[in-house]
Scaffold this active site. Structure first.
Site, PDB file in Angstrom:
ATOM      1  N   ASP A  11      12.828   8.317  17.502  1.00 52.40           N
ATOM      2  CA  ASP A  11      12.046   7.358  16.664  1.00 52.40           C
ATOM      3  C   ASP A  11      11.891   7.671  15.135  1.00 52.40           C
ATOM      4  O   ASP A  11      11.698   8.898  14.625  1.00 52.40           O
ATOM      5  CB  ASP A  11      10.450   7.334  17.220  1.00 52.40           C
ATOM      6  CG  ASP A  11       9.754   6.150  16.400  1.00 52.40           C
ATOM      7  OD1 ASP A  11      10.353   5.064  16.419  1.00 52.40           O
ATOM      8  OD2 ASP A  11       8.654   6.260  16.457  1.00 52.40           O
ATOM      9  N   HIS A  12      12.517   6.690  14.297  1.00 53.58           N
ATOM     10  CA  HIS A  12      12.557   6.917  12.857  1.00 53.58           C
ATOM     11  C   HIS A  12      13.446   8.090  12.580  1.00 53.58           C
ATOM     12  O   HIS A  12      12.877   9.090  11.621  1.00 53.58           O
ATOM     13  CB  HIS A  12      11.182   6.876  12.529  1.00 53.58           C
ATOM     14  CG  HIS A  12      10.264   5.775  12.453  1.00 53.58           C
ATOM     15  ND1 HIS A  12      10.590   4.593  11.532  1.00 53.58           N
ATOM     16  CD2 HIS A  12       9.492   5.168  13.332  1.00 53.58           C
ATOM     17  CE1 HIS A  12       9.754   3.652  11.916  1.00 53.58           C
ATOM     18  NE2 HIS A  12       8.803   4.011  12.959  1.00 53.58           N
ATOM     19  N   GLU A  39      16.174  -0.559  11.271  1.00 55.41           N
ATOM     20  CA  GLU A  39      15.012  -1.418  10.656  1.00 55.41           C
ATOM     21  C   GLU A  39      15.713  -1.902   9.420  1.00 55.41           C
ATOM     22  O   GLU A  39      16.187  -1.290   8.610  1.00 55.41           O
ATOM     23  CB  GLU A  39      13.997  -0.404  10.397  1.00 55.41           C
ATOM     24  CG  GLU A  39      12.774  -1.058   9.859  1.00 55.41           C
ATOM     25  CD  GLU A  39      11.532  -0.225   9.881  1.00 55.41           C
ATOM     26  OE1 GLU A  39      10.847  -0.505   8.842  1.00 55.41           O
ATOM     27  OE2 GLU A  39      11.414   0.463  10.796  1.00 55.41           O
ATOM     28  N   HIS A  73       2.104   1.349  10.605  1.00 58.14           N
ATOM     29  CA  HIS A  73       2.129   2.500  11.394  1.00 58.14           C
ATOM     30  C   HIS A  73       0.747   3.306  10.968  1.00 58.14           C
ATOM     31  O   HIS A  73       0.121   3.150   9.894  1.00 58.14           O
ATOM     32  CB  HIS A  73       3.177   3.634  11.032  1.00 58.14           C
ATOM     33  CG  HIS A  73       4.440   3.363  11.223  1.00 58.14           C
ATOM     34  ND1 HIS A  73       5.364   2.823  10.405  1.00 58.14           N
ATOM     35  CD2 HIS A  73       5.211   2.985  12.468  1.00 58.14           C
ATOM     36  CE1 HIS A  73       6.510   2.572  10.821  1.00 58.14           C
ATOM     37  NE2 HIS A  73       6.446   2.577  12.289  1.00 58.14           N
ATOM     38  N   VAL A  91       4.247   1.964  20.579  1.00 58.72           N
ATOM     39  CA  VAL A  91       3.088   2.544  20.732  1.00 58.72           C
ATOM     40  C   VAL A  91       2.675   3.947  20.667  1.00 58.72           C
ATOM     41  O   VAL A  91       3.302   4.842  21.369  1.00 58.72           O
ATOM     42  CB  VAL A  91       2.483   2.006  22.087  1.00 58.72           C
ATOM     43  CG1 VAL A  91       0.671   2.360  22.263  1.00 58.72           C
ATOM     44  CG2 VAL A  91       2.533   0.409  22.062  1.00 58.72           C
ATOM     45  N   THR A 138      -0.413   5.783  18.205  1.00 56.57           N
ATOM     46  CA  THR A 138      -1.824   5.981  17.790  1.00 56.57           C
ATOM     47  C   THR A 138      -2.772   5.877  18.895  1.00 56.57           C
ATOM     48  O   THR A 138      -3.668   6.492  19.092  1.00 56.57           O
ATOM     49  CB  THR A 138      -1.909   5.098  16.329  1.00 56.57           C
ATOM     50  OG1 THR A 138      -1.175   5.570  15.526  1.00 56.57           O
ATOM     51  CG2 THR A 138      -3.428   5.611  16.066  1.00 56.57           C
TER      52      THR A 138
END
Length: 294
Positions: A82-83, A134, A178, A231, A233
């Site tokens: 992720d990222h 992105e 985020h 998902v 947090t």
């Protein structure tokens, strides 16, 4: 089944539902995610960010563990970086055995984002992995980035971006962020922009910052074309609260039992979310047979 994100997200795109992408840093989370997917007959994506990987869930430990668990269930499970912001983190994930990677160069100017994404997509595809990118920029909730329309994704620019980079799915910015929003705050999302993006790109779209967006917003973005929802947090908060409640109820509770409480609580959260976004029941199978798309 241990697979890349590509096929499951195209199935979601063609059948108008979304797949959860859940950040995971340990065995209990991995078990909760994969068990939930199997019990719900749903595809699922397990995410981990470079920060999480360096702080706790090291890639060379997480990847083989998740692959081993995934190969024991008859539903598709992907493990995605992720990222990924730099090539070092991305190639490390590839070497560890991740099935998918995200290249996030959304903070760069358009041409540099294209250049970086194209390079990573080519590397990923050469190894049989899928690549997420992105365009626009999903910022931080505590900085009110969700209200900055200048960060939102431009549909025509996105069309050029996808054509030049060959990414498999695209994370778009439409008003989420985020992290944690202020208490009681629900973001206002640009559904018209999302519909236009879907109509223009005709490919799987990704929503980052799914936590705290509210059930109605989540259901609506799926209806407008989102096929992957990240998902983190909300699940972390849910697990932490379950552990705190268990310790408060029994201060002498064993550490292993606390972990098991968290695992079961996460399953409740995940399975409810899968039903909310329409991924439950998409894969049907009989005992001793592989899954078939419903």
């Amino acid at each position: 089944m241990y697979v890349s994100m590509k096929e499951m997200l195209w199935n979601a795109h063609e059948n108008n539902y979304a797949v959860m992408a859940i950040n995971c840093v340990n065995m209990e989370q991995a078990k909760a995610i994969i068990q939930s997917a199997s019990e719900e007959h749903s595809a699922v994506i397990i995410n981990i960010s470079p920060r999480q990987m360096k702080a706790h869930g090291h890639g060379n430990i997480m990847a083989p563990m998740i692959k081993n668990m995934a190969e024991k269930v008859p539903v598709p499970v992907a493990f995605n970086l992720d990222h990924g912001a730099n090539l070092e983190d991305i190639t490390y994930a590839m070497e560890c055995g991740f099935s998918s990677v995200m290249i996030d160069s959304s903070s760069y100017e358009f041409e540099e984002n294209v250049r970086r994404t194209k390079t990573v997509a080519a590397l990923a595809h050469g190894m049989g992995l899928s690549c997420e990118a992105e365009l626009g920029h999903v910022g931080m909730a505590n900085q009110s980035d969700n209200t900055r329309t200048d960060l939102y994704t431009n549909p025509e620019q996105a069309k050029e971006f996808v054509a030049r980079t060959h990414c498999d799915c695209l994370a778009v910015a439409i008003g989420t962020a985020h992290g944690s929003y202020p208490k009681g705050f629900v973001p206002k999302l640009d559904f018209d922009r999302l519909r236009l993006l879907k109509d223009t790109l005709k490919m799987p779209l990704v929503l980052h910052g799914g936590s705290g967006a509210g059930d109605e917003n989540i259901k609506k973005v799926v209806g407008c074309g989102i096929n992957k929802i990240n998902v983190c947090t909300d699940l972390f908060k849910h697990a932490r609260q379950a552990m705190a409640d268990a310790i408060a109820a029994d201060p002498s509770i064993d550490y292993m039992d606390v972990c098991m409480v968290a695992q079961e609580a996460m399953k409740v959260f995940i399975k409810r979310y899968m039903r909310l976004i329409g991924s439950s029941g998409r894969y049907t199978f009989e005992k001793d047979q592989g899954p078939e798309l419903d």
